[in-house]
Design an enzyme around this catalytic site. Sequence first.
Site, PDB file in Angstrom:
ATOM      1  N   ASP A  11       4.160   0.251  52.426  1.00  0.00           N
ATOM      2  CA  ASP A  11       4.163   1.677  52.775  1.00  0.00           C
ATOM      3  C   ASP A  11       4.663   1.758  54.206  1.00  0.00           C
ATOM      4  O   ASP A  11       3.968   1.340  55.136  1.00  0.00           O
ATOM      5  CB  ASP A  11       2.736   2.215  52.631  1.00  0.00           C
ATOM      6  CG  ASP A  11       2.638   3.685  52.986  1.00  0.00           C
ATOM      7  OD1 ASP A  11       3.590   4.236  53.571  1.00  0.00           O
ATOM      8  OD2 ASP A  11       1.590   4.285  52.673  1.00  0.00           O
ATOM      9  N   TYR A 228      -9.768   0.140  57.493  1.00  0.00           N
ATOM     10  CA  TYR A 228      -9.006   0.886  56.496  1.00  0.00           C
ATOM     11  C   TYR A 228      -7.597   1.184  56.995  1.00  0.00           C
ATOM     12  O   TYR A 228      -7.412   1.800  58.036  1.00  0.00           O
ATOM     13  CB  TYR A 228      -9.721   2.205  56.150  1.00  0.00           C
ATOM     14  CG  TYR A 228      -8.987   2.948  55.060  1.00  0.00           C
ATOM     15  CD1 TYR A 228      -8.907   2.413  53.784  1.00  0.00           C
ATOM     16  CD2 TYR A 228      -8.338   4.153  55.316  1.00  0.00           C
ATOM     17  CE1 TYR A 228      -8.208   3.061  52.784  1.00  0.00           C
ATOM     18  CE2 TYR A 228      -7.639   4.814  54.318  1.00  0.00           C
ATOM     19  CZ  TYR A 228      -7.582   4.260  53.055  1.00  0.00           C
ATOM     20  OH  TYR A 228      -6.879   4.895  52.068  1.00  0.00           O
ATOM     21  N   LYS A 231      -4.399   1.931  50.918  1.00  0.00           N
ATOM     22  CA  LYS A 231      -4.727   1.050  49.790  1.00  0.00           C
ATOM     23  C   LYS A 231      -3.623   0.018  49.584  1.00  0.00           C
ATOM     24  O   LYS A 231      -2.509   0.169  50.076  1.00  0.00           O
ATOM     25  CB  LYS A 231      -4.914   1.878  48.527  1.00  0.00           C
ATOM     26  CG  LYS A 231      -6.379   2.217  48.243  1.00  0.00           C
ATOM     27  CD  LYS A 231      -7.248   0.979  48.187  1.00  0.00           C
ATOM     28  CE  LYS A 231      -8.653   1.300  47.719  1.00  0.00           C
ATOM     29  NZ  LYS A 231      -9.657   0.347  48.220  1.00  0.00           N
TER      30      LYS A 231
HETATM   31  O1  P6F Z   1      -5.411   6.894  50.184  1.00  0.00           O
HETATM   32  C1  P6F Z   1      -4.633   7.417  50.931  1.00  0.00           C
HETATM   33  C2  P6F Z   1      -3.525   6.666  51.531  1.00  0.00           C
HETATM   34  O2  P6F Z   1      -3.368   5.424  50.907  1.00  0.00           O
HETATM   35  P1  P6F Z   1      -1.930   4.761  50.801  1.00  0.00           P
HETATM   36  O3  P6F Z   1      -1.226   5.074  52.073  1.00  0.00           O
HETATM   37  O4  P6F Z   1      -1.252   5.333  49.606  1.00  0.00           O
HETATM   38  O5  P6F Z   1      -2.191   3.310  50.659  1.00  0.00           O
HETATM   39  C3  P6F Z   1      -4.748   8.850  51.277  1.00  0.00           C
HETATM   40  O6  P6F Z   1      -5.611   9.471  50.359  1.00  0.00           O
HETATM   41  C4  P6F Z   1      -5.246   9.040  52.713  1.00  0.00           C
HETATM   42  O7  P6F Z   1      -6.376   8.264  52.975  1.00  0.00           O
HETATM   43  C5  P6F Z   1      -5.552  10.532  52.995  1.00  0.00           C
HETATM   44  O8  P6F Z   1      -4.401  11.317  52.742  1.00  0.00           O
HETATM   45  C6  P6F Z   1      -5.960  10.748  54.465  1.00  0.00           C
HETATM   46  O9  P6F Z   1      -4.973  10.218  55.281  1.00  0.00           O
HETATM   47  P2  P6F Z   1      -5.038  10.331  56.870  1.00  0.00           P
HETATM   48  O10 P6F Z   1      -4.931  11.777  57.215  1.00  0.00           O
HETATM   49  O11 P6F Z   1      -6.327   9.710  57.311  1.00  0.00           O
HETATM   50  O12 P6F Z   1      -3.841   9.548  57.314  1.00  0.00           O
END
Ligand code: P6F
Length: 382
Positions: A11, A228, A231
Site C-alpha cells: 500500500d 498499527y 492491514k
Molecule cells: O483498515 C484500514 C486501512 O488498512 P489498509 O491501509 O487497507 O491496510 C482503514 O479502515 C483505516 O484504518 C481507517 O480508514 C482509518 O484510517 P486513518 O484515518 O487512521 O488513516
Amino acid sequence: MKTTLSVIKADIGSLAGHHVVHPDTIAAANKILAEAKRNNIIIDYYITYVGDDLQLIMTHNRGELDMKVHETAWNAFKEATRIAKELGLYAAGQDLLSDSFSGNLRGMGPGIAEIEFEERPSEPVVIFMADKTEPGAYNLPLYKIFADPFNTAGLIIDPMMHEGYKFEVLDVYEGESITLNTPEESYDLLALIGTPSRYIVRRVYRKHDNLQAAVVSVERLNLIAGKYVGKDDPVMIIRAQHGLPALGEILEAFTIPYLVPGWMRGSHYGPLMPVSQKDARATRFDGPPRLIGLGFNIKNGKLVGPTDLFDDPAFDEVRRTAQLITDYIRRHGPFMPHRLEPQEMEYTTLPLVIEKLKGRFKKESDVYKAKHSIYSHEGSQE
Ligand SMILES: O=C(COP(=O)(O)O)[C@@H](O)[C@H](O)[C@H](O)COP(=O)(O)O
C-alpha cells in the site's frame, strides 16, 4: 530452467482514503517494471490492484528472494510513492517500513508470495489478492481446496491427488513452522489453523512428489512494525489442474463469504467478499473485506491472461450473502464479536485510549482479579 512467479504488493497510498489505487501510481510502477523487463531482470509482468494495494505480478528465472527482482519491486513502490506524494494521495508510502533497500524485501513492509517450479506443458495458476484482511484469511479456503473432499472431488477421484497434501504452517508469534500431512493429520492441522491470527498456512505441497501447489504472503505488518500500520492484505498463488485441484475446485472454496479479521481500522470481523476487478475498492465501513482472483497460464515465463475469475454471476449469491452478513454484523457496532478480540486490538490504537483511563480505576478485592491481563499474550489461551 525453472520459472519463478513473484507476487509482491504494498500500500503506497490511495485515492480518497484507504479506498483505491490511483492510475498514475500504477503508471509509475509500470515504467520501472518495463525497464526491468528490457534489462532481462524479469521475463514478464502484470500490474493490478485491490483496494489500496498495488500488486506487482512478475515472472523470471532467478528463484525466490532474488535481490534484483526484489529491488525492482522496491523501486516500483518508491516511484509510485513519489507520485502518490505529489498527488497528495492518502497514506503515501504507508507499507514501506524502511528507507533503503537491503538485499530482499523480507521484513520491509511489502507482502511477498513467490513460487519456483518446473513449468508443466500447460501451467495454469490462480492469484488471489485481498484487501482489509490478514494472511490467516486464506487458512480456511486452503484447507477446503487441498484437504476437504466435500469441496475438492479430485481428492477422492484423481489418483494423483488421492494421497493428499502437506501443509506448512507458520506460527507468527513464535517464528516457528511445522509441516502436517493430510488426510492423516487433518485434526492436528485444524487445531492450529483454526487460530488464523497466529498459525498461517504458508505453503502446500502434493504429498506423493513434493510438488509445491500453493504459497501465501505471510507478512503481518503490525507484528513487524510493533504498531498499527494498516492491514497486511495478503496474496496467494495456487497452481491448478492435472493432478492439482481444478480451477473450479479452487474457486468453490470461496462460495461462502466466511468471516475474516480486518475491515474498518483493522479491528473488525467481516465477510470476505469475492469481487471482480472493477469492484476491487473498499467502500462500506472501509470494506467489506474484498478478494479478487486472476487466472493466468504461464508459458516459458510469459504470462498469458488474465481472466477475472469472480466476474461471474455464479458468485452473485455469495456477494448477496456477504451483504446480509455485513448488515447483521454491523449492528453490533463497537461490540465483540464484530470488534476483534483484545489480543488483536493490541496492535491498533485502542490501547492508547484504554491507557488514558488507567488512573481512574479503583482497587477492588482480589476476588475480581484474573491471573493474567487480557491485553497480555502471556498466559493467554493461544
Ligand atoms: O483498515 C484500514 C486501512 O488498512 P489498509 O491501509 O487497507 O491496510 C482503514 O479502515 C483505516 O484504518 C481507517 O480508514 C482509518 O484510517 P486513518 O484515518 O487512521 O488513516
